[in-house]
Design a protein around this motif. Structure first.
Motif, short mmCIF file in Angstrom:
data_model
loop_
_atom_site.label_atom_id
_atom_site.label_comp_id
_atom_site.label_asym_id
_atom_site.label_seq_id
_atom_site.Cartn_x
_atom_site.Cartn_y
_atom_site.Cartn_z
N ASP A 18 -8.91 17.35 -16.82
CA ASP A 18 -9.84 17.09 -15.73
C ASP A 18 -9.79 15.65 -15.23
OD1 ASP A 18 -10.84 16.29 -18.14
OD2 ASP A 18 -12.84 17.14 -17.89
N GLY A 19 -9.02 14.79 -15.88
CA GLY A 19 -8.85 13.44 -15.37
C GLY A 19 -7.60 13.28 -14.53
N ASN A 20 -6.74 14.30 -14.54
CA ASN A 20 -5.46 14.17 -13.83
C ASN A 20 -5.62 14.14 -12.32
OD1 ASN A 20 -4.12 14.19 -16.30
ND2 ASN A 20 -3.88 16.41 -16.30
N GLU A 21 -6.64 14.85 -11.80
CA GLU A 21 -6.82 14.89 -10.35
C GLU A 21 -7.30 13.56 -9.78
OE1 GLU A 21 -7.58 17.47 -12.25
OE2 GLU A 21 -6.32 19.03 -11.36
N THR A 22 -7.65 12.61 -10.68
CA THR A 22 -8.03 11.27 -10.21
C THR A 22 -6.96 10.68 -9.31
OG1 THR A 22 -9.28 10.87 -12.25
CG2 THR A 22 -8.65 8.94 -10.95
N TRP A 23 -5.71 10.91 -9.69
CA TRP A 23 -4.61 10.33 -8.92
C TRP A 23 -4.42 11.04 -7.58
CZ3 TRP A 23 -3.32 5.85 -10.75
CH2 TRP A 23 -3.51 5.60 -12.12
N LEU A 24 -4.76 12.30 -7.52
CA LEU A 24 -4.71 13.02 -6.25
C LEU A 24 -5.75 12.47 -5.29
CD1 LEU A 24 -3.41 15.41 -4.72
CD2 LEU A 24 -5.23 16.86 -5.65
N VAL A 25 -6.94 12.19 -5.80
CA VAL A 25 -8.00 11.61 -4.98
C VAL A 25 -7.61 10.21 -4.52
CG1 VAL A 25 -10.40 10.83 -4.98
CG2 VAL A 25 -9.78 12.98 -6.12
N LEU A 26 -7.02 9.43 -5.43
CA LEU A 26 -6.60 8.08 -5.07
C LEU A 26 -5.52 8.11 -3.99
CD1 LEU A 26 -6.61 5.02 -5.53
CD2 LEU A 26 -4.95 5.37 -7.37
N GLY A 27 -4.56 9.03 -4.13
CA GLY A 27 -3.50 9.12 -3.11
C GLY A 27 -4.04 9.54 -1.76
N GLY A 28 -4.90 10.57 -1.75
CA GLY A 28 -5.47 11.03 -0.49
C GLY A 28 -6.39 10.02 0.14
N ALA B 265 0.46 6.59 -6.94
CA ALA B 265 -0.62 7.54 -7.21
C ALA B 265 -0.12 8.97 -7.13
CB ALA B 265 -1.77 7.31 -6.23
N VAL B 266 0.71 9.27 -6.13
CA VAL B 266 1.24 10.62 -5.99
C VAL B 266 2.13 10.97 -7.18
CG1 VAL B 266 2.76 12.09 -4.61
CG2 VAL B 266 1.08 10.62 -3.49
N PHE B 267 2.99 10.02 -7.58
CA PHE B 267 3.87 10.30 -8.72
C PHE B 267 3.07 10.44 -10.01
CE2 PHE B 267 6.77 9.01 -12.17
CZ PHE B 267 7.72 10.01 -12.03
N TRP C 46 0.82 -1.21 0.00
CA TRP C 46 0.00 0.00 0.00
C TRP C 46 0.85 1.27 0.00
CZ3 TRP C 46 -4.46 1.46 -1.50
CH2 TRP C 46 -5.49 0.53 -1.62
N ALA C 47 2.02 1.20 0.62
CA ALA C 47 2.93 2.36 0.57
C ALA C 47 3.34 2.63 -0.87
CB ALA C 47 4.16 2.10 1.44
N PHE C 48 3.60 1.59 -1.63
CA PHE C 48 3.99 1.78 -3.03
C PHE C 48 2.80 2.18 -3.89
CE2 PHE C 48 7.85 -0.40 -1.75
CZ PHE C 48 8.81 0.25 -2.52
N VAL C 49 1.60 1.69 -3.57
CA VAL C 49 0.41 2.11 -4.31
C VAL C 49 0.19 3.62 -4.16
CG1 VAL C 49 -2.12 1.97 -4.39
CG2 VAL C 49 -0.75 -0.13 -4.27
#
Length: 335
Positions: A57-67, A18-20, A11-14
Motif C-alpha cells: 500500500d506504499g507503492n502507489e506513493t510514487w504513482l501519485v508523485l509522478g502524476g 518517480a515513474v520508474f 523536473w523531467a528526471f524527478v
C-alpha cells in the motif's frame, strides 16, 4: 544557488524517477495478482499475498508523485495527455481500487474468498494492461492542435498499444514470479521458478517485438536508434538486454534466489532507458518538448524545495520497510 541550472530538465528526471520507482515497487505486486490463479488456494496464495502485504500500500506513493509532478511541473503536457488517455487511466485506477479492496477483504471475509481472489487478479490484470496501453498510445503519437488534444476518444486503441499492454502484463508477471522465488520456499518457490522461465522468455520476446516496431512510429525514433553517430550509443542497449537475459536464465536454472529478481529489474531499467532515448526531450512524444510544457521557473523552484525534503523521506521509509520485512515468508506472516 539555482542560477544556471535547467530546472525543467531536473523536473523531467524527478518525474521519470518517480515513474520508474512505481514500476519497480508496484510491478512485482501487480505481477503476483496476475499470477494468482496459478497458485493453489490456501497456503500458496496466502504466502504469495503475505510476501507483499507489509509494503504494497506504499507503492502507489510514487504513482501519485509522478502524476502530481506532471500536473505541477508540466501543466501543458498534463492537459494534453489526460484527455488522450482518459479511458486507460480510468481503467487503471478502477483496477487498482478493486485490487486494493480485494487485498484486505479476502482475509476478513473468508466465506467469499474465491470472489475476492478473482477481484484481486482482475484488478491487477486491468491495471497492468491499462498502463501498457497508455504507454503504447503515447509512443504511437497523440494528435495535438495548438495547445490541446485534437484526437478522438478511441485513438489510444491500436495494435501497437495492445502489444505494449500485453507486454507490460507479461513483464509484471515476471517480476511477481521472481519476487516469489526470492521471498518464498517449498512448492510455491518451485512453481514460481518454473513460471519465471516461461515469463522470462515471453518478456524478452515482448521487448524484441516492441523494440522492432517503435522506430517505425516516428521519424525521430528511427533517427535516434539507427542513424550515425547515434547508433554507436544506442546499440549498447539491446546488447545489454541480451547479456542480462543470458544471465537471467543461467542463474535461474542454477537455483539462485535473489539474482533473477534483480536482473528482471535490470531489464526494466534498460527498457526504461530505451524509452528515454526514443522520446527525450519530448514529453508528448513527437509533439511537445519539456521546455514547451514547463511551468514558470518560480513554480519549479517552489516545488523543488518540497520535493527535496519529501523524496528522501519517502526513500528512507521505503528502505526501512523493506529491511524490517526482509527474508522468507510463509502463510502465517503479516496477516
Amino acid at each position: 544557488m539555482l542560477d544556471g541550472i535547467d530546472l525543467t530538465v531536473v523536473w523531467a528526471f524527478v518525474i521519470a524517477f518517480a515513474v520508474f520507482a512505481y514500476i519497480v515497487m508496484d510491478g512485482f505486486d501487480l505481477g503476483i495478482g496476475i499470477l494468482f490463479p496459478a497458485f493453489r488456494p490456501g497456503h500458496e496464495r496466502d504466502t504469495a499475498m503475505n510476501s507483499v502485504a507489509p509494503v504494497w500500500d506504499g507503492n502507489e506513493t510514487w504513482l501519485v508523485l509522478g502524476g502530481g509532478g506532471l500536473f505541477a511541473a508540466f501543466p501543458l503536457a498534463y492537459a494534453i495527455l489526460l484527455p488522450a488517455l482518459y479511458a486507460p487511466i480510468i481503467a487503471m485506477l478502477l483496477g487498482l481500487i478493486f485490487r486494493g479492496v480485494a487485498f484486505e477483504f479476502r482475509w476478513r471475509d473468508p466465506a467469499h474468498r474465491a470472489f475476492w481472489d478473482v477481484a484481486f487478479t482482475g484488478g491487477s490484470v486491468v491495471a497492468a494492461l491499462a498502463q501498457g496501453i497508455a504507454l503504447g498510445a503515447m509512443l504511437q503519437g497523440i494528435e495535438v492542435q495548438g495547445r490541446a488534444y485534437a484526437g478522438g476518444w478511441w485513438d489510444w486503441l491500436s495494435p501497437f498499444s495492445l502489444l505494449v499492454g500485453v507486454s507490460v502484463v507479461c513483464a509484471y508477471a515476471l517480476l511477481g514470479a521472481t519476487w516469489l522465488v526470492m521471498r518464498t520456499e517449498g512448492s510455491l518457490q518451485d512453481r514460481a521458478r518454473r513460471l519465471s522461465l516461461w515469463l522470462g522468455a515471453g518478456t524478452v520476446a515482448a521487448i524484441a517485438a516492441v523494440s522492432a516496431m517503435t522506430p517505425f512510429l516516428e521519424e525521430k525514433y528511427w533517427q535516434r536508434w539507427f542513424e550515425m553517430p547515434n547508433v554507436l550509443l544506442t546499440a549498447q542497449v539491446p546488447l545489454l538486454v541480451a547479456l542480462a537475459s543470458y544471465f537471467f536464465f543461467l542463474l535461474l536454472r542454477r537455483g539462485a534466489d535473489a539474482a533473477p529478481f534483480l536482473i528482471a529489474l535490470g531489464l526494466f531499467l534498460l527498457t526504461f532507458a530505451g524509452l528515454g532515448i526514443s522520446i527525450f526531450p519530448d514529453i508528448v512524444p513527437g509533439r511537445v518538448t519539456i521546455w514547451e510544457a514547463a511551468s514558470p521557473r518560480s513554480s519549479q523552484i517552489f516545488m523543488l524545495v518540497g520535493a527535496s525534503v519529501l523524496i528522501p523521506i519517502i526513500l528512507a521509509y521505503t528502505a526501512y520497510s523493506y529491511w524490517v520485512f526482509r527474508g522468507k515468508v510463509d502463510s502465517t506472516g503479516y496477516h
